[in-house]
Scaffold this motif. Structure first.
Motif, short mmCIF file in Angstrom:
data_model
loop_
_atom_site.label_atom_id
_atom_site.label_comp_id
_atom_site.label_asym_id
_atom_site.label_seq_id
_atom_site.Cartn_x
_atom_site.Cartn_y
_atom_site.Cartn_z
N LEU A 1 0.83 -1.21 0.00
CA LEU A 1 0.00 0.00 0.00
C LEU A 1 0.86 1.25 0.00
CD1 LEU A 1 -3.03 -0.82 2.31
CD2 LEU A 1 -2.98 -0.57 -0.17
N ALA A 2 1.98 1.21 0.70
CA ALA A 2 2.88 2.36 0.72
C ALA A 2 3.40 2.66 -0.68
CB ALA A 2 4.03 2.11 1.69
N ALA A 3 3.77 1.64 -1.42
CA ALA A 3 4.27 1.85 -2.78
C ALA A 3 3.17 2.39 -3.69
CB ALA A 3 4.82 0.54 -3.33
N VAL A 4 1.96 1.85 -3.55
CA VAL A 4 0.84 2.34 -4.36
C VAL A 4 0.55 3.79 -4.02
CG1 VAL A 4 -1.64 2.08 -4.81
CG2 VAL A 4 -0.18 0.05 -4.67
N ALA A 5 0.52 4.11 -2.74
CA ALA A 5 0.24 5.49 -2.31
C ALA A 5 1.33 6.44 -2.81
CB ALA A 5 0.14 5.55 -0.79
N ALA A 6 2.58 6.04 -2.71
CA ALA A 6 3.68 6.89 -3.17
C ALA A 6 3.56 7.15 -4.67
CB ALA A 6 5.02 6.23 -2.84
N ARG A 7 3.25 6.11 -5.42
CA ARG A 7 3.14 6.27 -6.87
C ARG A 7 1.95 7.15 -7.24
NH1 ARG A 7 4.16 1.83 -11.46
NH2 ARG A 7 4.11 3.32 -13.17
N ALA A 8 0.88 7.06 -6.44
CA ALA A 8 -0.31 7.87 -6.70
C ALA A 8 -0.18 9.28 -6.13
CB ALA A 8 -1.54 7.19 -6.12
N GLY A 9 0.82 9.49 -5.30
CA GLY A 9 1.03 10.80 -4.71
C GLY A 9 0.05 11.14 -3.60
N HIS B 1 -10.82 4.43 -1.05
CA HIS B 1 -11.11 3.90 -2.38
C HIS B 1 -10.99 2.38 -2.48
CE1 HIS B 1 -11.11 8.02 -3.77
NE2 HIS B 1 -9.96 8.20 -3.13
N VAL B 2 -10.20 1.79 -1.62
CA VAL B 2 -9.97 0.34 -1.71
C VAL B 2 -9.99 -0.28 -0.32
CG1 VAL B 2 -8.64 0.42 -3.85
CG2 VAL B 2 -7.46 0.58 -1.66
N ASP B 3 -10.21 -1.57 -0.31
CA ASP B 3 -10.26 -2.34 0.93
C ASP B 3 -8.89 -2.95 1.21
OD1 ASP B 3 -11.14 -3.76 3.16
OD2 ASP B 3 -11.91 -5.42 1.94
N LEU C 1 -4.77 -3.84 0.88
CA LEU C 1 -3.98 -4.46 -0.18
C LEU C 1 -4.76 -5.52 -0.95
CD1 LEU C 1 -1.31 -4.36 -1.63
CD2 LEU C 1 -0.39 -5.94 0.07
N PRO C 2 -5.56 -6.37 -0.28
CA PRO C 2 -6.37 -7.32 -1.06
C PRO C 2 -7.32 -6.61 -2.04
CG PRO C 2 -6.32 -7.98 1.23
CD PRO C 2 -5.69 -6.61 1.16
N GLY C 3 -7.86 -5.49 -1.63
CA GLY C 3 -8.74 -4.73 -2.52
C GLY C 3 -8.00 -4.17 -3.72
N VAL C 4 -6.78 -3.69 -3.48
CA VAL C 4 -5.95 -3.19 -4.58
C VAL C 4 -5.65 -4.32 -5.56
CG1 VAL C 4 -3.70 -2.25 -5.21
CG2 VAL C 4 -4.93 -1.30 -3.26
N ARG C 5 -5.24 -5.45 -5.03
CA ARG C 5 -4.91 -6.59 -5.90
C ARG C 5 -6.14 -7.05 -6.70
NH1 ARG C 5 -0.93 -9.28 -1.69
NH2 ARG C 5 0.99 -8.44 -2.55
N ARG C 6 -7.28 -7.07 -6.03
CA ARG C 6 -8.51 -7.49 -6.70
C ARG C 6 -8.85 -6.53 -7.84
NH1 ARG C 6 -11.26 -7.63 -2.41
NH2 ARG C 6 -12.21 -5.60 -2.63
N GLU C 7 -8.74 -5.23 -7.59
CA GLU C 7 -9.06 -4.24 -8.62
C GLU C 7 -8.05 -4.28 -9.77
OE1 GLU C 7 -11.85 -2.38 -8.94
OE2 GLU C 7 -12.52 -3.57 -7.23
N VAL C 8 -6.78 -4.47 -9.44
CA VAL C 8 -5.76 -4.60 -10.48
C VAL C 8 -6.05 -5.83 -11.34
CG1 VAL C 8 -3.31 -5.18 -10.88
CG2 VAL C 8 -3.93 -3.34 -9.29
N THR C 9 -6.37 -6.93 -10.70
CA THR C 9 -6.67 -8.15 -11.45
C THR C 9 -7.89 -7.95 -12.32
OG1 THR C 9 -5.65 -9.50 -9.72
CG2 THR C 9 -7.14 -10.62 -11.25
N LEU C 10 -8.92 -7.29 -11.81
CA LEU C 10 -10.13 -7.04 -12.59
C LEU C 10 -9.79 -6.26 -13.85
CD1 LEU C 10 -13.18 -7.00 -13.04
CD2 LEU C 10 -13.30 -5.01 -11.53
N ARG C 11 -8.99 -5.22 -13.72
CA ARG C 11 -8.60 -4.42 -14.89
C ARG C 11 -7.76 -5.23 -15.87
NH1 ARG C 11 -9.76 1.09 -14.08
NH2 ARG C 11 -10.39 1.50 -11.93
#
Length: 175
Positions: free
Chosen positions: A3-11, A20-22, A24-34
């Motif tokens: 999550l820290a890496a995602v947040a840093a990249r998103a600023g 916006h997400v639940d 790290l599992p929520g981030v992974r799920r959304e990435v996989t969906l896309r």
């Protein structure tokens, strides 16, 4: 991925992500969906382009196999994300629906080659296993011989498509 890496990249700050997400599992799920949706678009585009060029269903299946491989090479992280298993996960209904759509497109391709309906699941699994096995070995550097890997992939795809076509019910014209 953290999550820290995602947040840093998103600023943004890590706590902001939770709006916006639940986690790290929520981030992974959304990435996989896309990624699944993107791969489905790649499959559909390859099948459509091959259909426009030639109405041979075997050519469409070959084109899709090549498009899957090209996408895996161009987007190895996304390709890996598509391999994650979300079956039965209570928060993954949209992902499961997207995966079902992708599998439906693959099933239609094997049906068009003439594979009987009772064998569609087997045929889709064969296509996925053959292409994925080749791609996974290739991406991991598993083909060290000097022979042309593209020729080997063509050989695999031609054998796979020919084998699937050979399962067609007698008297049924592939469509």
């Amino acid at each position: 991925m953290t999550l820290a890496a995602v947040a840093a990249r998103a600023g943004v700050a890590v706590p902001s992500l939770y709006k916006h997400v639940d986690g790290l599992p929520g981030v992974r799920r959304e990435v996989t969906l896309r990624c699944v949706a993107e791969l489905d678009a790649v499959v559909a585009a390859a099948a459509d382009a091959a259909s426009d060029a030639d109405d041979d269903p075997r050519g469409r299946l070959r084109a899709v196999a090549h498009a899957l491989r090209a996408w895996a090479h161009a987007r190895p992280g996304r390709y890996q994300a598509v391999q994650d298993d979300w079956r039965g996960h209570p928060d993954a209904a949209a992902l499961q629906a997207a995966a079902a759509t992708l599998l439906g497109h693959l099933s239609a391709l094997v049906a068009a080659v003439g594979v009987p309906p009772r064998r569609h699941v087997d045929a889709v699994r064969a296509v996925r296993a053959a292409v994925h096995g080749f791609v996974a070995l290739e991406l991991a550097g598993g083909f060290g011989l000097a022979d042309d890997v593209d020729v080997s992939f063509d050989f695999l795809v031609d054998g796979l498509v020919g084998g699937l076509a050979a399962t067609a019910d007698p008297g049924v014209e592939p469509g």
